[in-house]
Design a protein around this motif. Sequence first.
Motif, PDB file in Angstrom:
ATOM      1  N   PHE A   4       0.717  -1.423   0.144  1.00 47.51           N
ATOM      2  CA  PHE A   4      -0.016  -0.035   0.439  1.00 47.51           C
ATOM      3  C   PHE A   4       0.857   0.951   0.340  1.00 47.51           C
ATOM      4  CE2 PHE A   4      -2.976  -2.639   0.385  1.00 47.51           C
ATOM      5  CZ  PHE A   4      -3.865  -2.748   1.498  1.00 47.51           C
ATOM      6  N   SER A   5       0.601   2.342  -0.495  1.00 44.85           N
ATOM      7  CA  SER A   5       1.490   3.731  -0.789  1.00 44.85           C
ATOM      8  C   SER A   5       0.813   4.114   1.130  1.00 44.85           C
ATOM      9  CB  SER A   5       0.604   4.538  -1.970  1.00 44.85           C
ATOM     10  OG  SER A   5       0.600   3.978  -3.355  1.00 44.85           O
ATOM     11  N   LEU A   6       2.038   4.893   0.951  1.00 41.75           N
ATOM     12  CA  LEU A   6       2.681   6.283   2.012  1.00 41.75           C
ATOM     13  C   LEU A   6       1.318   7.280   1.762  1.00 41.75           C
ATOM     14  CD1 LEU A   6       6.132   5.528   3.077  1.00 41.75           C
ATOM     15  CD2 LEU A   6       4.019   4.368   4.191  1.00 41.75           C
ATOM     16  N   PHE A  53     -16.887   1.194   5.083  1.00 42.68           N
ATOM     17  CA  PHE A  53     -16.756   0.424   4.409  1.00 42.68           C
ATOM     18  C   PHE A  53     -18.212  -0.311   3.826  1.00 42.68           C
ATOM     19  CE2 PHE A  53     -12.643   0.231   6.566  1.00 42.68           C
ATOM     20  CZ  PHE A  53     -12.110   0.076   5.577  1.00 42.68           C
ATOM     21  N   PRO A  54     -18.418  -1.637   2.690  1.00 38.98           N
ATOM     22  CA  PRO A  54     -20.034  -1.937   3.181  1.00 38.98           C
ATOM     23  C   PRO A  54     -19.709  -2.897   3.902  1.00 38.98           C
ATOM     24  CG  PRO A  54     -18.110  -1.643   0.794  1.00 38.98           C
ATOM     25  CD  PRO A  54     -17.233  -1.535   2.097  1.00 38.98           C
ATOM     26  N   LYS A  55     -21.417  -3.630   3.591  1.00 34.80           N
ATOM     27  CA  LYS A  55     -21.850  -4.045   4.461  1.00 34.80           C
ATOM     28  C   LYS A  55     -21.975  -5.336   3.849  1.00 34.80           C
ATOM     29  CE  LYS A  55     -21.778  -1.151   8.448  1.00 34.80           C
ATOM     30  NZ  LYS A  55     -22.886  -0.594   9.463  1.00 34.80           N
ATOM     31  N   ASN A  56     -22.050  -6.739   3.773  1.00 31.42           N
ATOM     32  CA  ASN A  56     -21.732  -7.670   3.511  1.00 31.42           C
ATOM     33  C   ASN A  56     -22.289  -8.543   4.021  1.00 31.42           C
ATOM     34  OD1 ASN A  56     -22.497  -6.342   0.422  1.00 31.42           O
ATOM     35  ND2 ASN A  56     -20.454  -6.327   0.649  1.00 31.42           N
ATOM     36  N   ALA A  57     -23.183  -9.814   4.223  1.00 35.47           N
ATOM     37  CA  ALA A  57     -23.396 -10.567   5.199  1.00 35.47           C
ATOM     38  C   ALA A  57     -22.351 -11.621   4.514  1.00 35.47           C
ATOM     39  CB  ALA A  57     -24.503 -10.635   5.353  1.00 35.47           C
ATOM     40  N   TYR A  58     -21.374 -12.911   4.771  1.00 27.09           N
ATOM     41  CA  TYR A  58     -20.957 -13.953   4.943  1.00 27.09           C
ATOM     42  C   TYR A  58     -21.522 -14.912   4.020  1.00 27.09           C
ATOM     43  CZ  TYR A  58     -17.021 -12.003   7.831  1.00 27.09           C
ATOM     44  OH  TYR A  58     -15.983 -10.806   8.707  1.00 27.09           O
ATOM     45  N   ARG A  59     -21.491 -16.454   3.495  1.00 30.00           N
ATOM     46  CA  ARG A  59     -22.678 -17.342   2.991  1.00 30.00           C
ATOM     47  C   ARG A  59     -23.434 -17.409   4.299  1.00 30.00           C
ATOM     48  NH1 ARG A  59     -19.153 -22.370   1.102  1.00 30.00           N
ATOM     49  NH2 ARG A  59     -18.161 -23.312   3.483  1.00 30.00           N
ATOM     50  N   HIS A  60     -23.509 -17.345   5.416  1.00 33.61           N
ATOM     51  CA  HIS A  60     -23.790 -18.356   6.534  1.00 33.61           C
ATOM     52  C   HIS A  60     -24.825 -16.949   6.786  1.00 33.61           C
ATOM     53  CE1 HIS A  60     -22.609 -21.955   5.471  1.00 33.61           C
ATOM     54  NE2 HIS A  60     -21.470 -21.493   5.958  1.00 33.61           N
ATOM     55  N   MET A  87      -6.077   2.280   3.015  1.00 35.86           N
ATOM     56  CA  MET A  87      -6.728   1.505   2.859  1.00 35.86           C
ATOM     57  C   MET A  87      -8.607   1.867   2.830  1.00 35.86           C
ATOM     58  SD  MET A  87      -7.406  -2.133   4.614  1.00 35.86           S
ATOM     59  CE  MET A  87      -6.508  -3.200   3.175  1.00 35.86           C
ATOM     60  N   LYS A  88      -8.259   2.898   4.219  1.00 35.15           N
ATOM     61  CA  LYS A  88      -9.972   3.762   3.665  1.00 35.15           C
ATOM     62  C   LYS A  88     -10.522   4.139   2.395  1.00 35.15           C
ATOM     63  CE  LYS A  88     -10.756   5.961   7.654  1.00 35.15           C
ATOM     64  NZ  LYS A  88     -10.710   6.630   8.866  1.00 35.15           N
ATOM     65  N   ALA A  89      -8.739   4.671   1.528  1.00 34.41           N
ATOM     66  CA  ALA A  89      -8.953   5.764   0.384  1.00 34.41           C
ATOM     67  C   ALA A  89      -9.501   4.854  -0.666  1.00 34.41           C
ATOM     68  CB  ALA A  89      -7.559   6.431   0.294  1.00 34.41           C
ATOM     69  N   HIS A  90      -8.699   3.877  -0.723  1.00 38.66           N
ATOM     70  CA  HIS A  90      -8.874   2.829  -1.974  1.00 38.66           C
ATOM     71  C   HIS A  90     -10.273   1.332  -1.674  1.00 38.66           C
ATOM     72  CE1 HIS A  90      -5.084   4.926  -2.673  1.00 38.66           C
ATOM     73  NE2 HIS A  90      -5.864   4.426  -3.849  1.00 38.66           N
ATOM     74  N   TYR A  91     -10.965   1.297  -0.724  1.00 40.39           N
ATOM     75  CA  TYR A  91     -11.539   0.203   0.162  1.00 40.39           C
ATOM     76  C   TYR A  91     -12.078  -0.827  -1.460  1.00 40.39           C
ATOM     77  CZ  TYR A  91     -16.241   2.782  -0.490  1.00 40.39           C
ATOM     78  OH  TYR A  91     -16.972   3.488  -1.178  1.00 40.39           O
ATOM     79  N   ASN A  92     -12.467  -0.256  -2.427  1.00 44.81           N
ATOM     80  CA  ASN A  92     -13.479  -0.382  -3.316  1.00 44.81           C
ATOM     81  C   ASN A  92     -12.129  -1.257  -4.181  1.00 44.81           C
ATOM     82  OD1 ASN A  92     -15.800   0.477  -3.996  1.00 44.81           O
ATOM     83  ND2 ASN A  92     -14.667   2.397  -4.285  1.00 44.81           N
ATOM     84  N   ASN A  93     -10.745  -1.884  -3.904  1.00 47.52           N
ATOM     85  CA  ASN A  93     -10.136  -2.664  -4.416  1.00 47.52           C
ATOM     86  C   ASN A  93     -10.165  -3.884  -3.275  1.00 47.52           C
ATOM     87  OD1 ASN A  93      -9.246  -0.638  -6.721  1.00 47.52           O
ATOM     88  ND2 ASN A  93      -8.141   0.693  -5.774  1.00 47.52           N
ATOM     89  N   ALA A  94      -9.562  -3.498  -2.206  1.00 47.11           N
ATOM     90  CA  ALA A  94      -9.417  -4.425  -0.691  1.00 47.11           C
ATOM     91  C   ALA A  94      -9.936  -3.517  -0.337  1.00 47.11           C
ATOM     92  CB  ALA A  94      -8.339  -5.056  -1.704  1.00 47.11           C
ATOM     93  N   PHE A  95     -10.349  -4.538   1.399  1.00 47.90           N
ATOM     94  CA  PHE A  95     -10.126  -4.222   2.529  1.00 47.90           C
ATOM     95  C   PHE A  95     -10.307  -5.673   3.332  1.00 47.90           C
ATOM     96  CE2 PHE A  95     -14.717  -3.947   1.649  1.00 47.90           C
ATOM     97  CZ  PHE A  95     -14.959  -4.563   3.279  1.00 47.90           C
ATOM     98  N   VAL A  96      -9.792  -5.116   4.327  1.00 45.89           N
ATOM     99  CA  VAL A  96      -9.496  -6.137   5.538  1.00 45.89           C
ATOM    100  C   VAL A  96      -9.902  -5.256   6.744  1.00 45.89           C
ATOM    101  CG1 VAL A  96      -7.359  -6.683   4.539  1.00 45.89           C
ATOM    102  CG2 VAL A  96      -7.216  -5.440   6.322  1.00 45.89           C
TER     103      VAL A  96
END
Length: 329
Positions: A4-6, A53-60, A87-96
């Motif tokens: 990730f960029s600084l 951040f998006p709020k999507n349910a786990y598969r269960h 990560m907050k600035a690029h969450y559309n790509n990935a986030f944890v």
Amino acid sequence: MKKFSLLLTGLLTLFTVGAANATTAHASSAVNNYISSSNIKPAKISSSIWGGFPKNAYRHGVGKPEGVVIHETANPSSTIYNEIAYMKAHYNNAFVHSFVDASHIINIANTNYLAWGVGFPGNARYVQFEQVEVHSKSAFAHEVSNAAWYTAYLLHQYGLTPNAADYDGKGTVWSHRAVAKYLGGSDHTDPVGYYSANGKKYFGSSYTMADFYQLVHSYYYDNFTGSASKPSSSSSATPLDKVTYSKLTATAKLSSQYANYRLYNHVKNAYANTSKYSWSSVKATAGKKVYVNDKGVKDKAGTTWYRFTFSTAKNAKQYWAYAGALDLN
């Protein structure tokens, strides 16, 4: 999502949501032994949940992850705050969900909802957190301690038990490499290379996911009982007899000799504050069915002990007894 960029470090409002205690690492790893002998205490969990951040349910369903994935950022120059800001600035790509370093465990996304860290299908199954690269012997040991304790915390929070997935693709504790190998969706291999390199650099031998899993196992059974938000009363116990544990799924019956033994909350003499229970308190009878979920073998004596419950209910009380008390199926 690696390297990730600084960005400029931003101020985070941190709220303490959990506390940790030192544990004894029942492992031969140089890193784990250092953590144990140095009495390293994992950091408190700080919450800085960002609502973007998006709020999507786990598969269960919401709040039903099936395990934990351990990542590493592969960026030797960044800090934990740089990583979070990026990560907050690029969450559309990935986030944890969280970030860990030598001094912090910072939760930034609600773990009741899935994150985007390993692709399909892993995202819909696991809580995920990143480790930021550190650069000293002490910092690496503290970071590993934080990561293992946090993994154990999450397992308890969601009613899961430790089970290493790196060698068979089944379990609750996953490296990013294991997800990529067994489930696909990614070609990353972290944190395996990072662990190996720092283990060799600072401790003279490679640190492996098997070593990490042993530490998770120790924290899980030393620090928690029933609730992930509170360390158990056994967290400060002093180990007496060393025990090697292994997960087990089996059924058994109380043997005809069960009354000659006792019920315990730990393997007998494994901890200074081991508690005993009477068989009458569980309405025991010879032939009564139990559900076995763990096995402990004392390193010196070689005696075998089993942990079991009397029902399959999620919060069923767990007991330990000497092998002679059970007839294992």
